[in-house]
Design a protein around this motif. Structure first.
Motif, PDB file in Angstrom:
ATOM      1  N   VAL A 137     -17.663   3.108  -7.572  1.00 41.17           N
ATOM      2  CA  VAL A 137     -17.572   2.544  -6.624  1.00 41.17           C
ATOM      3  C   VAL A 137     -16.058   1.500  -6.919  1.00 41.17           C
ATOM      4  O   VAL A 137     -15.484   0.648  -6.250  1.00 41.17           O
ATOM      5  N   PHE A 138     -16.551   0.686  -8.127  1.00 40.55           N
ATOM      6  CA  PHE A 138     -15.670   0.218  -8.590  1.00 40.55           C
ATOM      7  C   PHE A 138     -14.708   0.789  -9.094  1.00 40.55           C
ATOM      8  O   PHE A 138     -13.663  -0.792  -8.759  1.00 40.55           O
ATOM      9  N   GLN A 139     -14.634   1.395  -9.163  1.00 45.68           N
ATOM     10  CA  GLN A 139     -12.863   1.846  -9.379  1.00 45.68           C
ATOM     11  C   GLN A 139     -11.799   2.277  -7.882  1.00 45.68           C
ATOM     12  O   GLN A 139     -11.103   1.466  -8.199  1.00 45.68           O
ATOM     13  N   ILE A 140     -13.302   2.046  -7.163  1.00 43.68           N
ATOM     14  CA  ILE A 140     -12.388   2.118  -5.529  1.00 43.68           C
ATOM     15  C   ILE A 140     -12.131   1.007  -5.234  1.00 43.68           C
ATOM     16  O   ILE A 140     -10.974   0.387  -4.718  1.00 43.68           O
ATOM     17  N   LEU A 141     -12.812  -0.214  -5.442  1.00 47.35           N
ATOM     18  CA  LEU A 141     -12.695  -1.483  -5.766  1.00 47.35           C
ATOM     19  C   LEU A 141     -11.466  -1.805  -6.273  1.00 47.35           C
ATOM     20  O   LEU A 141     -10.938  -2.776  -5.358  1.00 47.35           O
ATOM     21  N   THR A 142     -11.765  -1.612  -7.543  1.00 47.45           N
ATOM     22  CA  THR A 142     -10.115  -2.575  -8.206  1.00 47.45           C
ATOM     23  C   THR A 142      -8.945  -1.133  -7.817  1.00 47.45           C
ATOM     24  O   THR A 142      -8.334  -2.485  -8.058  1.00 47.45           O
ATOM     25  N   SER A 143      -8.770  -0.609  -7.229  1.00 49.69           N
ATOM     26  CA  SER A 143      -7.552  -0.210  -6.507  1.00 49.69           C
ATOM     27  C   SER A 143      -7.347  -0.734  -5.736  1.00 49.69           C
ATOM     28  O   SER A 143      -5.709  -0.958  -4.998  1.00 49.69           O
ATOM     29  N   ARG A 144      -8.590  -1.283  -4.413  1.00 50.35           N
ATOM     30  CA  ARG A 144      -7.732  -2.000  -3.377  1.00 50.35           C
ATOM     31  C   ARG A 144      -7.888  -3.498  -4.209  1.00 50.35           C
ATOM     32  O   ARG A 144      -6.583  -3.961  -3.385  1.00 50.35           O
ATOM     33  N   MET A 145      -7.827  -4.013  -4.684  1.00 51.79           N
ATOM     34  CA  MET A 145      -7.885  -5.457  -5.243  1.00 51.79           C
ATOM     35  C   MET A 145      -6.487  -5.383  -5.971  1.00 51.79           C
ATOM     36  O   MET A 145      -5.868  -6.271  -5.626  1.00 51.79           O
ATOM     37  N   ALA A 146      -6.248  -4.430  -6.896  1.00 51.90           N
ATOM     38  CA  ALA A 146      -5.047  -4.268  -7.462  1.00 51.90           C
ATOM     39  C   ALA A 146      -3.848  -4.508  -6.776  1.00 51.90           C
ATOM     40  O   ALA A 146      -2.526  -5.084  -7.299  1.00 51.90           O
ATOM     41  N   ARG A 147      -4.070  -4.369  -5.135  1.00 50.83           N
ATOM     42  CA  ARG A 147      -3.030  -4.457  -4.358  1.00 50.83           C
ATOM     43  C   ARG A 147      -2.156  -5.923  -4.183  1.00 50.83           C
ATOM     44  O   ARG A 147      -1.189  -6.184  -3.568  1.00 50.83           O
ATOM     45  N   THR A 148      -3.474  -6.876  -4.461  1.00 51.26           N
ATOM     46  CA  THR A 148      -2.942  -8.059  -4.063  1.00 51.26           C
ATOM     47  C   THR A 148      -3.159  -8.498  -5.204  1.00 51.26           C
ATOM     48  O   THR A 148      -3.205 -10.157  -5.268  1.00 51.26           O
ATOM     49  N   GLU A 149      -3.884  -8.429  -6.779  1.00 48.77           N
ATOM     50  CA  GLU A 149      -4.864  -9.284  -7.595  1.00 48.77           C
ATOM     51  C   GLU A 149      -3.910  -9.017  -8.858  1.00 48.77           C
ATOM     52  O   GLU A 149      -3.506  -8.066  -9.018  1.00 48.77           O
ATOM     53  N   ASP A 150      -3.479  -9.848  -9.593  1.00 46.23           N
ATOM     54  CA  ASP A 150      -3.386 -10.242 -10.838  1.00 46.23           C
ATOM     55  C   ASP A 150      -4.872  -9.514 -11.802  1.00 46.23           C
ATOM     56  O   ASP A 150      -5.826  -9.750 -12.002  1.00 46.23           O
ATOM     57  N   PRO A 151      -3.661  -8.393 -12.399  1.00 46.95           N
ATOM     58  CA  PRO A 151      -4.711  -7.807 -13.617  1.00 46.95           C
ATOM     59  C   PRO A 151      -5.506  -8.377 -14.672  1.00 46.95           C
ATOM     60  O   PRO A 151      -6.277  -8.184 -14.616  1.00 46.95           O
ATOM     61  N   MET A 152      -4.813  -9.944 -15.163  1.00 48.51           N
ATOM     62  CA  MET A 152      -5.687 -10.228 -16.266  1.00 48.51           C
ATOM     63  C   MET A 152      -6.324 -11.050 -15.269  1.00 48.51           C
ATOM     64  O   MET A 152      -7.636 -11.335 -16.261  1.00 48.51           O
ATOM     65  N   THR A 153      -5.920 -11.872 -14.398  1.00 50.72           N
ATOM     66  CA  THR A 153      -6.974 -12.471 -13.375  1.00 50.72           C
ATOM     67  C   THR A 153      -8.432 -11.256 -13.114  1.00 50.72           C
ATOM     68  O   THR A 153      -9.334 -12.192 -12.845  1.00 50.72           O
TER      69      THR A 153
END
Length: 294
Positions: free
Chosen positions: A167-183
């Motif tokens: 679930v964490f990875q699915i959420l991360t893949s969605r957020m990575a479209r708009t969020e900075d990785p270091m943030t």
């Protein structure tokens, strides 16, 4: 011209990834040793506090206030809580299983991602992918061996951890479209550190000796360095190039288990591990080759 797999940047990415998997294997081994004398929640606290402070000290002077800017603060909180849950379940699970076998169970995560995406996101899944999912879970059963000494209520812990991690990875893949990785790395560290700080007084105990303190610091260092190396790796090479090397963590984990605990998996466990690697790596490779949305 060099191919994607042999270009200097791709080779750097592979080296960074291999370094990350080695860090995670050492982390799990250190947690198993510390867990024999202290509550694992203390180790979780050290792991997240180390990451939060290190990322803040190194990245805030470089990035300034841009490091804190996020479009999805609620999802940042949810992502941090998910990874904290994963870490807690992981640290408890490794107390009941050998490090190598535990790591192999963790590597079923891509298969669980496929399963959850099909069930809840209604994503189409080919017959080959369903076969890979079934093969990976068959490998997991060979590792925990129903009726064997590893099978029991404790065998459910790594399975619950893998589900939360998917679930964490699915959420991360969605957020990575708009969020900075270091943030995301920054907020994940501080959410975990704050939650652990609230809980750790319930189980706090004096650190018995300098060796245990050193191991706790090692756990925090390995978690922080490992995740930072992952970021560097995926910034230099595509997932399709790096995915096969993720499974090197199983080898490092078995090596650590042999050196520290004098444990070597049996033939049946090794067969299960090989099946998990084959099915998981193939599924991840297929996913990495899918076209990405803009």
């Amino acid at each position: 011209m060099a191919s994607d797999n042999t270009s200097p940047r791709a080779l750097q990415g592979i080296l960074f990834l291999v370094g990350a998997t080695a860090c995670f294997a050492v982390l799990d081994t250190g947690v198993k040793v510390v867990g024999a004398v202290m509550s694992v929640l203390v180790a979780v606290w050290f792991r997240y506090l180390f990451q939060a402070v290190a990322v803040t000290l190194f990245m805030l002077p470089v990035r300034g206030r841009s490091l804190l800017q996020t479009r999805q603060p609620k999802l940042q909180l949810l992502r941090g809580l998910l990874l904290f849950t994963v870490s807690l379940l992981s640290f408890v699970s490794v107390q009941y299983m050998p490090v190598g076998e535990f790591t192999a169970i963790v590597m079923t995560t891509p298969l669980v991602v496929t399963l959850l995406a099909a069930l809840f996101l209604k994503e189409p899944v080919s017959p080959l992918r369903w076969l890979l999912v079934a093969g990976g879970f068959a490998g997991a059963l060979l590792v925990v061996r129903p009726g064997g000494e590893l099978f029991g209520w404790s065998a459910l812990l790594p399975l619950a951890m893998v589900t939360a991690y998917a679930v964490f990875q699915i959420l991360t893949s969605r957020m990575a479209r708009t969020e900075d990785p270091m943030t995301m790395h920054f907020y994940t560290g501080w959410v975990g550190a704050l939650v652990a700080t609230l809980l750790v007084p319930l189980v706090w105990q004096a650190i018995p000796d300098l060796r245990t303190l050193a191991l706790l610091c090692l756990v925090g260092l390995m978690g922080t360095v490992g995740h930072f190396l992952l970021i560097l790796a995926f910034a230099r090479a595509p997932a399709s190039t790096l995915t096969p090397y993720l499974y090197g963590q199983i080898g490092f984990a078995m090596l650590c288990g042999w050196v520290v605990f004098d444990h070597v998996p049996g033939a049946l466990e090794l067969s299960g591990i090989a099946l998990i690697v084959l099915c998981g790596a193939t599924a991840s490779w297929l996913t990495a080759r899918l076209p990405r949305p803009s």
